[in-house]
Design an enzyme around this catalytic site. Sequence first.
Site, short mmCIF file in Angstrom:
data_model
loop_
_atom_site.label_atom_id
_atom_site.label_comp_id
_atom_site.label_asym_id
_atom_site.label_seq_id
_atom_site.Cartn_x
_atom_site.Cartn_y
_atom_site.Cartn_z
N GLU A 118 20.99 14.52 19.93
CA GLU A 118 19.59 14.32 20.34
C GLU A 118 19.26 12.84 20.47
O GLU A 118 18.51 12.44 21.37
CB GLU A 118 18.65 14.99 19.35
CG GLU A 118 18.77 16.51 19.26
CD GLU A 118 18.22 17.23 20.47
OE1 GLU A 118 17.68 16.58 21.39
OE2 GLU A 118 18.33 18.48 20.50
N ASP A 263 26.01 24.40 26.75
CA ASP A 263 25.56 24.19 28.13
C ASP A 263 25.93 22.84 28.73
O ASP A 263 26.57 22.75 29.77
CB ASP A 263 24.05 24.42 28.23
CG ASP A 263 23.25 23.73 27.12
OD1 ASP A 263 23.85 23.03 26.28
OD2 ASP A 263 22.02 23.91 27.09
N GLU A 371 12.13 32.40 26.67
CA GLU A 371 13.20 31.65 26.02
C GLU A 371 14.54 32.40 26.12
O GLU A 371 15.57 31.79 26.44
CB GLU A 371 12.85 31.41 24.55
CG GLU A 371 13.87 30.64 23.75
CD GLU A 371 13.89 29.15 24.04
OE1 GLU A 371 14.64 28.44 23.37
OE2 GLU A 371 13.16 28.70 24.94
N GLU A 415 14.40 23.66 32.51
CA GLU A 415 15.61 23.99 33.24
C GLU A 415 15.37 24.70 34.57
O GLU A 415 16.11 24.49 35.54
CB GLU A 415 16.54 24.83 32.36
CG GLU A 415 17.16 24.07 31.21
CD GLU A 415 16.22 23.89 30.03
OE1 GLU A 415 16.52 23.04 29.16
OE2 GLU A 415 15.17 24.59 29.97
N THR A 507 21.29 14.76 30.66
CA THR A 507 20.74 16.08 30.39
C THR A 507 19.28 16.03 29.97
O THR A 507 18.61 17.07 29.95
CB THR A 507 21.59 16.81 29.33
OG1 THR A 507 21.31 18.21 29.37
CG2 THR A 507 21.34 16.24 27.94
#
EC number: 3.2.1.-
Length: 523
Positions: A118, A263, A371, A415, A507
């Site tokens: 993160e 991912d 979600e 996304e 990302t």
Amino acid sequence: MRSLSATRSVALLLLNLAAALPHRNRATQYAVNQDRADAVKEAFQVSWDGYYRYAFPHDSLRPVTNGFADDRNGWGASAVDALSTALIMGKWDIAHQILAYIPEIDFDTTTTEVSLFETTIRYLGGLMSAYDLLAGPLNDHVEDISDVEAILSQAKRLADNLKVAFGTPSGVPDNNLFFNPPRRGGSTTNGIATIGTLVLEWTRLSDLSNDTEYADLAQRGESYLLHPQPPSGEPFPGLLGTNVLLSNGRFVDSNGGWGGGTDSFYEYLIKMYLYDPERFAEYRDRWILAADSSIEHLVSHPTTRPELTFLAMWRDKELRFFSEHLACFHGGNFILGGLTLSEPAYTNFGLALVDSCHATYASTATGIGPEIFAWQDSAHPANATNNPPAPAGQAAFYDRAGFWIANGNYVLRPEVVESYYHAFRATGDAKYQDWAWEAFERVRETCRAGSGFSSIRDVNQPGGGGFHDFQESFWFAEVLKYSYLIHAEDAPWQLKADHTNEFVYNTEAHPIRVAAGREMLRR
């Protein structure tokens, strides 16, 4: 290792897909809708004003109660995440507020656990993106180059503290760290997303600082994912399990998918090749292997709407028919791969995934996707243990929508609109702008709360079923950026369909200058 030519069976499937879907001409024309772009900028301003008044310099705004949270180590995550968006939008008043703050961040000190992943995607990526934008296409807005150099200095200071993560027997990093002083948290395993989503940011830092150590550290950890062992860690060619041992880099499971925890490993394979095709050809080949294998092994169509195309998850080699909002980046990633490799079949397959993720938005009461969602696969026996029917309470919804909702939260995720953006930039088709605008309008009317925008509890309840009272930092970095870019004028940081890309997005949607642009970074 598979080369650019796919196996015969996958190649035939790709050709069939290309024939079944309309061919897109890459000589695209991009319509600009200034009113929509301005509306997104207004939402950015509202979000920033609430954060700056009630939460800055803490990490995140609690908009309902006008409070704050230090969920990302108290270094001002929303400010750093917002900077590249402010620069792209030309919100110079906000950009200057953040630029004045960056030299004050004490990256040596925090009272909470530090996530290497993160911290890399939000802080390190945000800082280097700002540097690339200000030292590159926006350098005419810079009065004192030392202000820009201060951004890079802070990025190096942060990375120097994070380097301790890689001091394991294998070089696979520990994702969980503590500072004061920097030290590892003592984990025994790490996941492929949290290992494989460092290479772009850490390689870029090496390229900017002329210090190869940062790239070497990230690429050593990545090497275990490019050459997975034991064989059980790669249940399908190019598709991996989730966790590896820090002691030796060997996989401990065979479970995975294109969703959370795995991912962005797949995402970064093609993005590293776009960043520098000379150094990262192996990453390209691994992405091709994963993409071909996904088409061959994971494609699934729900029983009630077989025209939809989803990608299943897997446990060992058994498919699991559910997916996530997080996974809906995959349409955009296939599109990016198709454009980068001049393979329209990948682009067309990505467009099919985008269409299906759009259905998860179009079917709910709020017009926002959930979600987690699930479906019953049309090719497997209906009584198979891994292929259950819809829960009784959602049977009617499944008949109509082609999926049922396993978790109805919406936490301001980007996304789906991210993939709309890629689809638009690949095709120029205005329907993707319309879909992005519809999504933005639904989020704006449902998630607007107090001094900003909040995550909600149930996308299939009118009004969203209540607020979580939290405005994620990636709301600034991703949702608002992609919602703006799809309607905005062309610019150096926009995705190109003709192999002229000057930036690649990490990302967290921070644009990073491709390696060929190094000579433009200093003056």
